[in-house]
Write an enzyme that holds these catalytic residues in place. Structure first.
Site, mmCIF file in Angstrom:
data_model
loop_
_atom_site.group_PDB
_atom_site.id
_atom_site.type_symbol
_atom_site.label_atom_id
_atom_site.label_comp_id
_atom_site.label_asym_id
_atom_site.label_seq_id
_atom_site.Cartn_x
_atom_site.Cartn_y
_atom_site.Cartn_z
ATOM 1 N N HIS A 140 0.796 -1.231 0.000
ATOM 2 C CA HIS A 140 0.000 0.000 0.000
ATOM 3 C C HIS A 140 0.830 1.283 0.000
ATOM 4 O O HIS A 140 0.491 2.268 0.670
ATOM 5 C CB HIS A 140 -0.962 0.005 1.182
ATOM 6 C CG HIS A 140 -2.094 -0.978 1.058
ATOM 7 N ND1 HIS A 140 -2.481 -1.531 -0.143
ATOM 8 C CD2 HIS A 140 -2.935 -1.514 2.003
ATOM 9 C CE1 HIS A 140 -3.504 -2.347 0.057
ATOM 10 N NE2 HIS A 140 -3.800 -2.364 1.342
ATOM 11 N N HIS B 168 -9.939 2.223 0.410
ATOM 12 C CA HIS B 168 -9.945 1.102 1.354
ATOM 13 C C HIS B 168 -11.081 1.219 2.376
ATOM 14 O O HIS B 168 -10.912 0.829 3.541
ATOM 15 C CB HIS B 168 -8.599 1.007 2.065
ATOM 16 C CG HIS B 168 -8.145 -0.396 2.345
ATOM 17 N ND1 HIS B 168 -8.802 -1.221 3.230
ATOM 18 C CD2 HIS B 168 -7.109 -1.116 1.853
ATOM 19 C CE1 HIS B 168 -8.168 -2.386 3.296
ATOM 20 N NE2 HIS B 168 -7.145 -2.354 2.462
ATOM 21 N N GLU C 220 -11.731 -3.151 -3.269
ATOM 22 C CA GLU C 220 -10.662 -2.244 -3.685
ATOM 23 C C GLU C 220 -10.411 -2.362 -5.192
ATOM 24 O O GLU C 220 -9.552 -3.132 -5.627
ATOM 25 C CB GLU C 220 -9.385 -2.579 -2.923
ATOM 26 C CG GLU C 220 -9.549 -2.665 -1.408
ATOM 27 C CD GLU C 220 -8.389 -3.391 -0.749
ATOM 28 O OE1 GLU C 220 -7.219 -3.070 -1.061
ATOM 29 O OE2 GLU C 220 -8.650 -4.305 0.064
#
Length: 361
Positions: free
Chosen positions: A109, A185, A324
């Site tokens: 991420h 998210h 996502e």
């Protein structure tokens, strides 16, 4: 419809924007991490429910990070998902070293301080249908090891049909090449956490393939797509409750769903439906539409039960599910998908995703 700005931190340096429509639905977003903090909408009986997890203030959110960071509601990037190996990522002919924030040379991420930890500038850009807030972050060259100076704009909108629209626009301001692959998210529990887990939620995916993972690192995508038919990943043949297979996964690796589903091979011109999930308890249904090829569905398998959020709610494993949409993860290391995440001067990276709520009849 309306949009108001109010302080989210005690010192007033972090803001929260409240977007509302005529139905009484309210979307709250903050410029810290360009993240969703609340989504409040009426259930089948007209009772308002906040159906996303999070914390009431910037300070309480910062305190929660000492315990666990599930990335609640956040904009993720520069690159969402796992990059492996992260110590020799080829960008513009240079071997870039990205932060190893997961074991075995994995950058997750966007690194330790990705977009989810950045403070975005924010501006109200729409005060009627839809109401919209545009948030912008400029990431300098070398930020978390990524080359090039990049601007990412994230626009949140709320429409009269109770849909949250997210539009991304990324530009390379300085440099010859970089990589980018943002996502959102936000997690969803359509009972408003009346039920502490999503075991009884029913899910349907409009994706009949998934991306396999490596044998020596079960969370790293290989780039190979296989049919979901005959596997616990098959939400395409028929919708079913998460409880049918959620507890069947190995508890030391996946624990549940954290898989890449392929809705297409490449980004599409228009958004199309990729997922639907609903709760018979609340009568609320979430539909996800996107122009992205990949959908990661994560059932909150590792959320700590020590997190206590808004309204004193204790979260935990499987408390909510995140959808996502993005380009394929680890694409920079997968030749056939690599071009999807490259960004050059003059290019504009674009992505559109819609999370729409309606009520079961």
């Amino acid at each position: 419809m309306a949009v108001i700005k109010k302080p989210f931190s005690q010192d007033g340096s972090i803001d929260e924007y409240v977007l509302s429509n005529a139905n009484g639905t309210r979307l709250h977003v903050t410029n810290w991490g360009a993240r969703v903090t609340r989504f409040i909408t009426k259930d089948k009986n007209g009772v308002p429910r906040d159906i996303v997890p999070g914390f009431s203030t910037y300070e309480s959110w910062q305190e929660s990070l000492k315990t666990d960071d599930p990335y609640f509601g956040a904009t993720i990037g520069r690159v969402a998902g796992r990059i492996h190996p992260c110590d020799k990522v080829d960008v513009a002919g240079t071997a870039c070293v990205l932060p190893e924030n997961q074991p075995n040379k994995v950058c997750l991420h966007g690194g330790h301080l990705g977009f989810d930890k950045k403070i975005f500038s924010a501006q109200i850009v729409g005060e009627s249908n839809p109401v919209s807030v545009r948030m912008v972050c400029v990431s300098p060259d070398g930020d978390q090891g990524f080359p090039g100076k990049v601007e990412l704009a994230v626009t949140y909108s709320l429409t009269e049909d109770d849909a949250m629209h997210i539009e991304y626009a990324g530009k390379l301001l300085e440099g010859v090449e970089t990589i980018i692959n943002p996502t959102n998210h936000t997690y969803w529990n359509l009972t408003g956490f009346e039920e502490p887990t999503i075991h009884n939620h029913v899910c349907q995916l409009f994706a009949d393939r998934y991306m396999t993972t490596t044998s020596d690192h079960p969370m790293i995508p290989t780039g190979e797509l296989e049919p979901v038919t005959g596997t616990p990943l098959d939400f395409a043949t028929r919708p079913h409750k998460y409880s049918e297979h959620l507890d069947d996964f190995d508890k030391t690796t996946f624990r549940g769903y954290d898989h890449t589903f392929a809705a297409s091979d490449a980004p599409t011109d228009n958004v199309r439906q990729v997922a639907s999930v609903w709760s018979e308890t609340s009568g609320l249904r979430l539909t996800v539409l996107t122009d992205q090829p990949a959908l990661i569905m994560y059932t909150g398998n590792w959320i700590s039960d020590k997190l206590i959020g808004k309204n004193g709610i204790r979260y935990g494993n499987y408390a909510a599910v995140a959808f996502e949409p993005q380009r394929f993860p680890n694409a920079v290391n997968i030749p056939k998908f690599r071009s999807q995440v490259l960004l050059h001067p003059g290019d504009v990276f674009k992505q559109r995703t819609v999370y729409r709520i309606d009520r079961l009849m």
